[in-house]
Design a protein around this motif. Structure first.
Motif, PDB file in Angstrom:
ATOM      1  N   SER A 146      -4.841   3.442  45.822  1.00 44.11           N
ATOM      2  CA  SER A 146      -4.604   3.592  47.260  1.00 44.11           C
ATOM      3  C   SER A 146      -5.913   3.725  48.025  1.00 44.11           C
ATOM      4  CB  SER A 146      -3.719   4.814  47.522  1.00 44.11           C
ATOM      5  OG  SER A 146      -2.447   4.658  46.925  1.00 44.11           O
ATOM      6  N   THR A 151      -5.664   2.859  51.978  1.00 43.03           N
ATOM      7  CA  THR A 151      -4.474   3.640  52.309  1.00 43.03           C
ATOM      8  C   THR A 151      -4.803   5.123  52.393  1.00 43.03           C
ATOM      9  OG1 THR A 151      -3.100   2.002  51.165  1.00 43.03           O
ATOM     10  CG2 THR A 151      -2.099   4.134  51.630  1.00 43.03           C
ATOM     11  N   GLU A 285      -0.761  -2.505  45.830  1.00 45.26           N
ATOM     12  CA  GLU A 285      -1.489  -2.023  47.010  1.00 45.26           C
ATOM     13  C   GLU A 285      -2.196  -3.168  47.727  1.00 45.26           C
ATOM     14  OE1 GLU A 285      -1.543   0.863  48.370  1.00 45.26           O
ATOM     15  OE2 GLU A 285      -1.008   2.383  46.888  1.00 45.26           O
ATOM     16  N   ASP A 288       0.372  -4.945  49.794  1.00 51.00           N
ATOM     17  CA  ASP A 288       0.706  -4.204  51.015  1.00 51.00           C
ATOM     18  C   ASP A 288      -0.387  -4.364  52.065  1.00 51.00           C
ATOM     19  OD1 ASP A 288       2.959  -3.413  49.751  1.00 51.00           O
ATOM     20  OD2 ASP A 288       2.363  -1.332  49.443  1.00 51.00           O
ATOM     21  N   TRP A 552      -1.113   9.104  54.852  1.00 51.93           N
ATOM     22  CA  TRP A 552       0.068   8.240  54.807  1.00 51.93           C
ATOM     23  C   TRP A 552       0.674   8.061  56.208  1.00 51.93           C
ATOM     24  CZ3 TRP A 552       2.340  10.899  49.849  1.00 51.93           C
ATOM     25  CH2 TRP A 552       1.810  10.270  48.714  1.00 51.93           C
ATOM     26  N   VAL A 555      -1.665   5.732  58.309  1.00 52.55           N
ATOM     27  CA  VAL A 555      -1.537   4.322  57.943  1.00 52.55           C
ATOM     28  C   VAL A 555      -0.221   3.748  58.456  1.00 52.55           C
ATOM     29  CG1 VAL A 555      -1.220   2.764  55.971  1.00 52.55           C
ATOM     30  CG2 VAL A 555      -3.090   4.411  55.965  1.00 52.55           C
ATOM     31  N   ARG A 560      -4.189   0.189  58.151  1.00 52.37           N
ATOM     32  CA  ARG A 560      -5.419   0.446  57.398  1.00 52.37           C
ATOM     33  C   ARG A 560      -6.631  -0.056  58.167  1.00 52.37           C
ATOM     34  NH1 ARG A 560      -1.319  -1.215  54.393  1.00 52.37           N
ATOM     35  NH2 ARG A 560      -0.677  -0.005  52.579  1.00 52.37           N
TER      36      ARG A 560
END
Length: 565
Positions: A146, A151, A285, A288, A552, A555, A560
């Protein structure tokens, strides 16, 4: 006379008229009161004329909202107060006991999962504890992928070692240094300052009574050419930060004007080597990052980014159940992540990777970045220590330990835990954490045993000086201490598997959890929420939980960061 008689008659007539008017007036008052009473409610009639009318009834919805509002306010104020109290208590630890020359010296080498779990569980009042590690922090490695895509902030998943040790009963000495030599015969350890700024003294040697060897492992490259020079790793915090810079560098270079289409395709091709949890989570990740952010800020390039996962074994995630492996493969297929199983890396070049395909053919695959997440091997310090005990340390995978995590051939003075050992357990954070907590209990039993032995020796040496009338009590006390010594028995280490988790991208995760005599396999969005809650609860401090949770949320709201240093 006649006048007096007329006056008497007049007074008599006036009195009679007044008497007749009084009953009429009283009767009027009674009539009015009766009318008022008949118009009142039955409750008023029963309670009397002085009872006030009841207030109008309130609605149930209004009562519910009032209770809900008060409860919410009390909860917020109470939660905020408790949060503030815990944070201030963690920031301002109390006084600690100083080093005791009569206590044994326990040296902990490392600051990873095993060492940190040991320090959290250990009662430092029993020992003079010294921690030696080239890093003065603990790294929560499961969330490293992450960090690699932005992230999470790097600082959110590290916890200073001094935070853990500062809250112990007895002071713990934390030394940021790298061990260079261990003498298991003379029980000494030599270490040196590896920082950029060095003082007049940068190397020293200290003795130990017990040594906990928890240095972990380093990346296994299998001596494949070009891996160290051209690939990114995913082992330390610096590796994740380096990968993030390299990835954004590839994207920005591909956006340079006049770049050829073939060169753009190469730069935007990311190859991840290793189909374990780290490689799978990193691929998810990256996907994403592409879907949530790069498509918005690099719309002309986002559709050209490709992710390829390379694994030498027949399937990814070999420690998970078959249905979860199939679910991961299908999810990656929907996410357009290519999986190449039974494929071996033969060489990593600056702009490509050489692969041996399942049919044994050799193929060169152009790529902008290779991330190596495959395998561990022992550090040089571990290999040097094994070389000093060639008759007992014969396993090339790592240090050989017994059922009590004691290093064989080291006179029961060295304990080894974590990835540096060669056991039947997988080299995971869960195993190292349980080993550290177990070893803390073992060291507590050993300290108690030493105290009882000293007490027994003192009682036996003074038995001759005890008076006759007190000798019977002294003998009984000696027998009691012996019984206590006999009851102290060490139990072998037993690993309890708590399940396996992995994030596979698209806000989906998989979980393989033990239940009764079988396993529960689940995957999807609900499992993703469980994955996040499980990692939040596993973090070592409230500070880390707060920072990770805040990252979290940030984001989710703002995306990001795509800037590059």
């Amino acid at each position: 006379m006649h006048a007096l008689r007329n006056r008497a008659n007049l007074a008599r007539s006036i009195a009679q008229s007044r008497a007749l008017s009084r009953p009429v007036y009283a009767q009027g008052r009674l009539i009015r009161r009766a009318l008022a009473t008949s118009e009142a409610s039955p409750v008023q009639q029963a309670s009397g004329p002085s009872t006030p009318p009841p207030p109008p009834p309130q609605s149930r919805w209004r009562n519910f909202l009032q209770i809900l509002g008060r409860t919410t306010l009390i909860t917020i104020l109470g939660g905020t107060g408790a949060f503030y109290y815990v944070t201030q208590r963690e920031r301002h630890p109390g006084a600690q006991m100083p080093f005791d020359p009569e206590k044994k010296t326990l040296v902990v080498l490392g600051s990873g999962w095993g060492a940190t779990s040991l320090l959290k569980t250990l009662d430092t009042a029993d020992y003079n504890v010294v921690v030696i590690s080239p890093k003065n922090y603990f790294l929560f490695t499961p969330l490293l992928p992450s960090v690699a895509v932005g992230t999470l902030n790097p600082r959110s998943i590290i916890q200073p070692t001094r935070y853990v040790t500062r809250h112990k009963k007895r002071a713990v000495s934390v030394i940021e240094a790298e061990a260079s030599d261990i003498d298991p015969i003379n029980k000494t350890i030599t270490f040196a300052d590896n920082s950029e700024i060095k003082g007049q003294v940068s190397t020293t040697t200290i003795p130990y009574d017990y040594l906990v060897y928890a240095v972990g492992a380093e990346v296994q490259t299998f001596n494949i050419p070009g891996v160290k020079e051209n690939a990114c790793f995913m082992k330390e915090l610096a590796d994740a930060e380096n990968m993030q810079r390299r990835f954004m560098d590839c994207v920005e270079t591909a956006a340079f004007p006049g770049q050829a289409i073939e060169e753009i395709d190469r730069l935007l091709h990311m190859v991840v080597v290793g189909g374990g949890p780290t490689g799978v989570e990193l691929s998810g990740e990256l996907h994403d990052f592409l879907e949530d952010d790069l498509k918005s800020w690099y719309p002309e390039l986002a559709g050209k980014i490709r992710i390829t996962l390379v694994e030498a074994l027949p399937s990814v995630l070999p420690s998970f159940s078959k249905q979860l492996i199939s679910y991961t493969v299908s999810t990656f297929k929907e996410s357009k992540i290519d999986i190449l199983t039974k494929t071996m890396v033969k060489e990593v070049k600056e702009k490509s990777v050489i692969l041996q395909m399942p049919d044994k053919s050799i193929q060169e695959m152009p790529c902008g970045m290779v991330v190596w997440a495959a395998g561990n091997k022992g550090r040089k310090l571990t290999q040097d220590l094994m070389a000093k005990l060639p008759t007992t340390q014969t396993n090339r995978r790592g240090l050989v330990v017994d059922d009590y995590l004691r290093m064989q051939g080291a006179q029961d003075s060295i304990f080894a835990i974590g990835d540096c050992t060669a056991t039947s357990y997988a080299p995971t954070a869960q195993v190292a954490s349980q080993q550290g907590a177990y070893l803390a209990r073992v060291l507590g039993h050993l300290a108690k045993k030493d105290n009882l032995k000293n007490k027994l020796h003192q009682l036996e040496s003074n038995i001759d000086e005890v008076k006759e009338e007190e000798k019977k009590a002294a003998v009984a006390e000696i027998e009691s201490v012996r019984n206590q010594l006999a009851k102290i028995k060490l139990r072998p280490f037993h690993y309890s598997h708590q399940g396996s988790l992995a994030y596979i991208g698209s806000e989906k995760a998989i979980a393989d959890l033990p239940f009764m005599n079988g396993n529960i396999a689940s995957g999807g969005v609900a499992t993703f929420l469980f994955w996040r809650s499980a990692y939040l609860s596993t973090l070592f401090s409230l500070r880390n939980r707060t920072l990770v949770g805040t990252d979290w949320v940030k984001v989710k709201l703002f995306g990001r960061d795509v800037s590059r240093e």
